[in-house]
Design a protein around this motif. Structure first.
Motif, PDB file in Angstrom:
ATOM      1  N   GLY A 124       0.802  -1.211   0.000  1.00 15.20           N
ATOM      2  CA  GLY A 124       0.000   0.000   0.000  1.00 15.20           C
ATOM      3  C   GLY A 124       0.835   1.261   0.000  1.00 15.20           C
ATOM      4  N   VAL A 125       0.146   2.385   0.103  1.00 18.13           N
ATOM      5  CA  VAL A 125       0.808   3.693   0.045  1.00 18.13           C
ATOM      6  C   VAL A 125       1.744   3.886   1.227  1.00 18.13           C
ATOM      7  N   HIS A 126       1.331   3.457   2.406  1.00 18.24           N
ATOM      8  CA  HIS A 126       2.118   3.696   3.620  1.00 18.24           C
ATOM      9  C   HIS A 126       2.508   2.420   4.355  1.00 18.24           C
ATOM     10  N   GLY A 127       2.399   1.274   3.722  1.00 13.38           N
ATOM     11  CA  GLY A 127       2.792   0.062   4.403  1.00 13.38           C
ATOM     12  C   GLY A 127       2.572  -1.172   3.556  1.00 13.38           C
ATOM     13  N   LYS A 128       2.973  -2.306   4.112  1.00 21.27           N
ATOM     14  CA  LYS A 128       2.880  -3.557   3.356  1.00 21.27           C
ATOM     15  C   LYS A 128       2.790  -4.740   4.304  1.00 21.27           C
ATOM     16  N   VAL A 129       2.247  -5.835   3.775  1.00 15.76           N
ATOM     17  CA  VAL A 129       2.300  -7.148   4.406  1.00 15.76           C
ATOM     18  C   VAL A 129       3.067  -8.033   3.435  1.00 15.76           C
ATOM     19  N   LEU A 130       4.185  -8.577   3.880  1.00 11.17           N
ATOM     20  CA  LEU A 130       5.127  -9.217   2.955  1.00 11.17           C
ATOM     21  C   LEU A 130       5.507 -10.600   3.472  1.00 11.17           C
ATOM     22  N   TYR A 131       5.477 -11.586   2.555  1.00  9.51           N
ATOM     23  CA  TYR A 131       5.912 -12.943   2.855  1.00  9.51           C
ATOM     24  C   TYR A 131       7.002 -13.312   1.847  1.00  9.51           C
ATOM     25  N   THR A 132       8.139 -13.764   2.343  1.00  7.41           N
ATOM     26  CA  THR A 132       9.270 -14.035   1.456  1.00  7.41           C
ATOM     27  C   THR A 132       9.903 -15.383   1.771  1.00  7.41           C
ATOM     28  N   LEU A 133      10.453 -15.976   0.726  1.00  6.21           N
ATOM     29  CA  LEU A 133      11.304 -17.153   0.853  1.00  6.21           C
ATOM     30  C   LEU A 133      12.674 -16.759   0.335  1.00  6.21           C
ATOM     31  N   THR A 134      13.676 -16.833   1.200  1.00  2.48           N
ATOM     32  CA  THR A 134      15.026 -16.405   0.856  1.00  2.48           C
ATOM     33  C   THR A 134      15.967 -17.598   0.870  1.00  2.48           C
ATOM     34  N   VAL A 135      16.649 -17.810  -0.248  1.00  2.00           N
ATOM     35  CA  VAL A 135      17.673 -18.852  -0.333  1.00  2.00           C
ATOM     36  C   VAL A 135      19.033 -18.166  -0.295  1.00  2.00           C
ATOM     37  N   GLY A 136      19.869 -18.575   0.659  1.00  2.00           N
ATOM     38  CA  GLY A 136      21.195 -17.984   0.804  1.00  2.00           C
ATOM     39  C   GLY A 136      22.281 -18.983   0.451  1.00  2.00           C
ATOM     40  N   ILE A 137      23.201 -18.580  -0.413  1.00  2.00           N
ATOM     41  CA  ILE A 137      24.362 -19.410  -0.758  1.00  2.00           C
ATOM     42  C   ILE A 137      25.563 -18.816  -0.046  1.00  2.00           C
ATOM     43  N   ASN A 138      26.133 -19.607   0.840  1.00  2.00           N
ATOM     44  CA  ASN A 138      27.217 -19.129   1.703  1.00  2.00           C
ATOM     45  C   ASN A 138      28.533 -19.767   1.280  1.00  2.00           C
ATOM     46  N   ARG A 139      29.507 -18.921   0.969  1.00  2.00           N
ATOM     47  CA  ARG A 139      30.816 -19.376   0.501  1.00  2.00           C
ATOM     48  C   ARG A 139      31.905 -18.894   1.452  1.00  2.00           C
ATOM     49  N   PRO A 140      32.960 -19.671   1.624  1.00  2.00           N
ATOM     50  CA  PRO A 140      34.056 -19.206   2.480  1.00  2.00           C
ATOM     51  C   PRO A 140      34.742 -17.989   1.865  1.00  2.00           C
TER      52      PRO A 140
END
Length: 320
Positions: A124-140
């Motif tokens: 919306g104009v002043h806010g949101k409802v958000l659902y996310t799926l985040t995949v993280g690739i972690n490297r040394p």
């Protein structure tokens, strides 16, 4: 560079609903895939499932330093859930690595959305409802690279409630005054076949007009979305009204009575679902039936409706 080593990252989901939505308690399955351009080492591939809402607005202020100091900022934020899991990790000692060879790599994903009365996705104009799926690739010796996918979450409430299938109607009337003369009555009666609709559905509005005045009146049907935002204390609020769609009907001539017409109004497929279960924002819908007369206030009938994710059939006509 890391961005050049891992390319073409995608997430593919299985068995989503027809409207590509997910809901409380759903099991999300699918797979991720990405291309590796050269051999690399990774510590892990992780997955994070998060749902949150936040609002933010300000009032006052404007130009000048003094006015900026007088500006008030309102905000609120809440996390519904934040779940983390590991898709790939080197077995054995903590900190171990896995080698990925050049080519395409595919890994299955599976996660369960928690049970709860969570509000539907909204921006919306002043806010949101958000659902996310985040995949993280972690490297040394590299910063983790996150790939974020937004989920279209729907709060699937019970659509078998009789009041959602029942027709709604309203009426209004007025007279016009000019010096010492008053016109005959002008009346509007409008009805919708049910209360609950889904985005993309067409609403049939049955209108009945009587125009005993000496002026032509023009009917117009609109879909209004009302957004209301609340701060943490729920004392301050900000209200936004948006016109999502409108249709103009045939003019109603002067000195005519019992004019009956049907006006079809299509709800935009991009319309968000109704939200009434969030502490910091509400999203409601109104069908506005308006009769406009030159040099006179509009005569308006408002019909509140609900936007939901599941189709609702209108109630059958009563047995005669």
């Amino acid at each position: 560079m890391f961005q050049q080593t891992i390319k073409n990252f995608t997430i593919n989901f299985n068995n989503l609903s027809e409207r590509k939505t997910v809901s409380s308690g759903d099991l999300i399955t699918g797979h991720i895939s990405f291309d590796v351009t050269k051999e690399i080492k990774i510590n892990s591939i992780t997955m994070r499932l998060k749902g949150a809402a936040d609002v933010h607005w300000s009032s006052g202020g404007g130009g000048g330093r003094k006015r900026r100091r007088q500006r008030k900022v309102y905000s609120a934020k809440v996390d519904f859930f934040d779940l983390k899991s590991v898709l790939v990790q080197q077995e054995g000692a903590v900190g171990g690595t896995t080698k990925l060879q050049p080519g395409t790599h595919v890994y299955p994903i599976s996660c369960l959305l928690p049970q709860g009365d969570f509000p539907s996705t909204f921006h919306g104009v002043h806010g949101k409802v958000l659902y996310t799926l985040t995949v993280g690739i972690n490297r040394p010796w590299h910063m983790a690279k996150d790939f974020v996918t937004e989920l279209n979450f729907a709060n699937r409430f019970n659509t078998n409630q009789p009041e959602l299938r029942a027709p709604l109607s309203g009426s209004n009337n007025m007279t016009l005054c000019c010096l010492w003369c008053a016109s005959g009555p002008i009346t509007v009666t409008a009805s919708a076949e049910k209360k609950a609709f889904i985005p993309g559905e067409t609403v049939k509005i049955i209108c009945e007009f009587s125009n005993a005045s000496s002026r032509t009146a023009t009917p117009k049907v609109s879909l209004q979305q009302k957004q209301v935002y609340y701060d943490r204390s729920k004392v301050a609020r900000r209200r936004i009204l948006k016109n999502l769609a409108s249709v103009t009907g045939q003019p109603v001539s002067a000195h005519t009575t019992d004019v009956r017409t049907e006006i079809m109004l299509t709800i935009p497929s991009s319309a968000y679902l109704t939200i009434s279960n969030c502490s910091m924002l509400d999203v409601d819908y109104l069908i506005e039936v308006k009769l406009s007369i030159r040099a006179a206030p509009d005569l308006t009938v408002l019909i509140p409706i609900i936007m939901c994710d599941t189709p609702v059939n209108s109630a059958p006509p009563p047995y005669m």
